[in-house]
Design an enzyme around this catalytic site. Structure first.
Site, short mmCIF file in Angstrom:
data_model
loop_
_atom_site.label_atom_id
_atom_site.label_comp_id
_atom_site.label_asym_id
_atom_site.label_seq_id
_atom_site.Cartn_x
_atom_site.Cartn_y
_atom_site.Cartn_z
N TRP A 28 0.66 -1.27 0.10
CA TRP A 28 -0.36 0.16 -0.12
C TRP A 28 0.93 0.77 -0.15
O TRP A 28 0.45 2.14 -0.45
CB TRP A 28 -1.42 -0.40 1.13
CG TRP A 28 -2.09 -1.11 0.80
CD1 TRP A 28 -2.46 -2.03 1.90
CD2 TRP A 28 -3.09 -1.59 -0.24
NE1 TRP A 28 -2.92 -3.11 1.86
CE2 TRP A 28 -3.67 -2.23 0.48
CE3 TRP A 28 -3.04 -0.84 -1.18
CZ2 TRP A 28 -4.38 -2.65 -0.39
CZ3 TRP A 28 -4.36 -0.52 -1.83
CH2 TRP A 28 -4.96 -2.24 -1.63
N ASP A 46 -1.48 6.28 6.19
CA ASP A 46 -2.23 5.78 5.83
C ASP A 46 -3.39 4.99 6.98
O ASP A 46 -2.00 3.64 7.42
CB ASP A 46 -2.10 5.11 4.12
CG ASP A 46 -3.37 4.02 3.98
OD1 ASP A 46 -4.50 3.76 4.98
OD2 ASP A 46 -2.86 3.23 2.76
N LYS A 88 -12.49 -1.76 6.74
CA LYS A 88 -11.58 -2.85 8.17
C LYS A 88 -12.26 -2.55 9.56
O LYS A 88 -12.51 -3.87 9.81
CB LYS A 88 -9.81 -2.40 7.53
CG LYS A 88 -9.26 -3.69 6.06
CD LYS A 88 -8.78 -2.64 5.08
CE LYS A 88 -8.53 -3.43 4.19
NZ LYS A 88 -7.48 -2.53 3.26
C1 LIG Z 1 -6.67 -1.93 1.71
C2 LIG Z 1 -6.65 -0.35 2.18
C3 LIG Z 1 -5.96 0.14 0.82
C4 LIG Z 1 -6.81 0.26 -0.23
O1 LIG Z 1 -7.91 0.53 0.41
P1 LIG Z 1 -9.56 0.78 -0.43
O2 LIG Z 1 -10.46 1.95 -0.10
O3 LIG Z 1 -9.47 -0.45 -1.34
O4 LIG Z 1 -8.82 2.09 -1.71
C5 LIG Z 1 -4.76 0.81 1.30
N1 LIG Z 1 -3.65 1.27 2.56
C6 LIG Z 1 -4.02 0.06 3.18
C7 LIG Z 1 -3.14 0.37 4.41
C8 LIG Z 1 -5.16 -0.78 3.08
O5 LIG Z 1 -4.82 -1.39 4.47
#
Ligand SMILES: *Cc1c(COP(=O)(O)O)cnc(C)c1O
Length: 360
Positions: free
Chosen positions: A102, A172, A196
């Site tokens: 990511w 993030d 998540k």
């Molecule tokens: C799942 C995830 C993403 C991607 O998220 P989307 O909402 O599908 O774009 C980005 N960063 C992390 C750390 C993730 O776990």
């Protein structure tokens, strides 16, 4: 009571009371006689809901006055682009710390917008660890420094955050927001796809310090400017009404659990059950260095890929679902977000012990 424990990496397990209240609101939201999927995002009932969701999140996370909470679409992946489009001014450099897939996706997007310095990376160690403070080479006067607080695929997690001084720290937090107590004032901007740890897919939460919301160049498309969404309280266009409702329910559930501090303790216990098995076993092998281990996503390997396949199908037959590792790394991954009950972690631990005994 349902008969599965959900270890999916995302979309992921939601608390049962949230599923129940959402199913009620799917028929009749706030006594309007309309479904939450039918009400106007401009209605007074929804306006009250979005404002309460913001104030719940502010309370739960201790978000200071000079930050705004936004509910956007496009996933965390759109934030990979929006962050540099808004904050990486011409002639500036952004620092990124590369700790997994990511982070490297975020880096790829930022490089399309401007100058990027990869201030540290654990790529050459297959992302099995978080770089230590002395490895991080920050750019003086950088526009910002971007990290991925929890690496969902590789299973590593920042245990303490880098000190970037006056340079805004951007995180993030898609896979560990609300899983542990953090000091929001240490960050310039936090973003998280809800699917998540805080709701369903379809909404991304952005927590942004006021001064950073105003930096986008004039020619930035309207929908991609933070200031647009700040000035319209996330309702410049039709916002994701149903996902925001579910986030609201998840936040109320967190309060019922005793808040983030109580949930953090539980998350530590859940993770310890699995890590104790990895550490005391010759059968299972954890793939992340001990000082960098995630409490949300725990990847591990078995002696062979055939045994891993057997493990997954036997676990699933026992109602333990979603344990397959990400396709890019293989193996097993136990994602144990807030809503996975202690009993789920215990059942997985018992299953792991029994499976190892049977096969070794
Ligand atoms: C799942 C995830 C993403 C991607 O998220 P989307 O909402 O599908 O774009 C980005 N960063 C992390 C750390 C993730 O776990």
């Amino acid at each position: 009571m349902r008969n599965v424990f959900i270890f999916n990496p995302g979309p992921a397990v939601l608390p049962e009371p949230v599923l129940e209240s959402t199913s009620k609101a799917a028929i009749n939201f706030a006594n309007t006689g309309m479904s939450i999927m039918e009400v106007s995002h401009r209605s007074k009932e929804f306006d009250a809901l979005i404002n309460e969701t913001i104030s719940l999140l502010k309370d739960i996370m201790g978000i200071p006055e000079n930050y705004k909470v936004l509910f956007l679409q496009g996933g965390a992946s759109l934030q990979f682009a929006m962050v540099p489009m808004n904050l990486l001014g011409a002639g500036k450099t952004a620092d990124y710390i590369d700790t997994g897939s990511w982070s490297s996706n975020a880096i790829k997007e930022a490089k399309k917008i401007g100058q990027v310095n990869v201030a540290a990376s654990s790529k050459d160690q297959d992302y099995t660890r978080i770089p230590s403070p002395d490895e991080i080479k920050l750019t003086p006067g950088a526009a910002y420094c971007h990290i991925t607080s929890n690496n969902t695929i590789y299973g590593s997690q920042w245990q303490s955050f880098p000190d970037t001084k006056d340079v805004p720290l951007i995180a993030d937090m898609s896979s560990d927001i609300l899983s542990r107590v953090i000091d929001v004032s240490k960050f310039g901007l936090i973003y998280a796809g809800a699917q998540k740890n805080m709701g369903p897919s379809g909404v991304t939460v952005v927590i942004i310090r006021d001064d950073l919301a105003e930096l986008a160049p004039d020619n930035t498309p309207t929908m991609l400017k933070y200031s647009t969404h700040v000035s319209k309280n996330s309702m410049h266009n039709t916002c994701p009404v149903l996902p925001i409702f579910v986030v609201h329910e998840v936040l109320k559930w967190i309060i019922d659990q005793g808040g983030v501090a109580a949930i953090e303790k539980l998350n530590e216990k859940k993770a310890a059950l699995i890590y104790d098995i990895l550490d005391s076993s010759d059968f299972y092998r954890g793939t992340v260095q001990k000082d960098s281990r995630s409490k949300m996503n725990i990847p591990f390997r078995l002696p062979s890929e055939d045994l891993e396949k057997e493990f997954l199908s036997a676990a699933s037959a026992k109602g333990l679902v979603g344990l397959k590792g990400h396709r890019s790394v293989g193996g097993i991954r136990a994602s144990m977000y807030n809503a996975l009950p202690m009993e789920g972690a215990q059942r997985l631990a018992d299953f792991m012990t029994a499976f190892a005994k049977e096969k070794s």
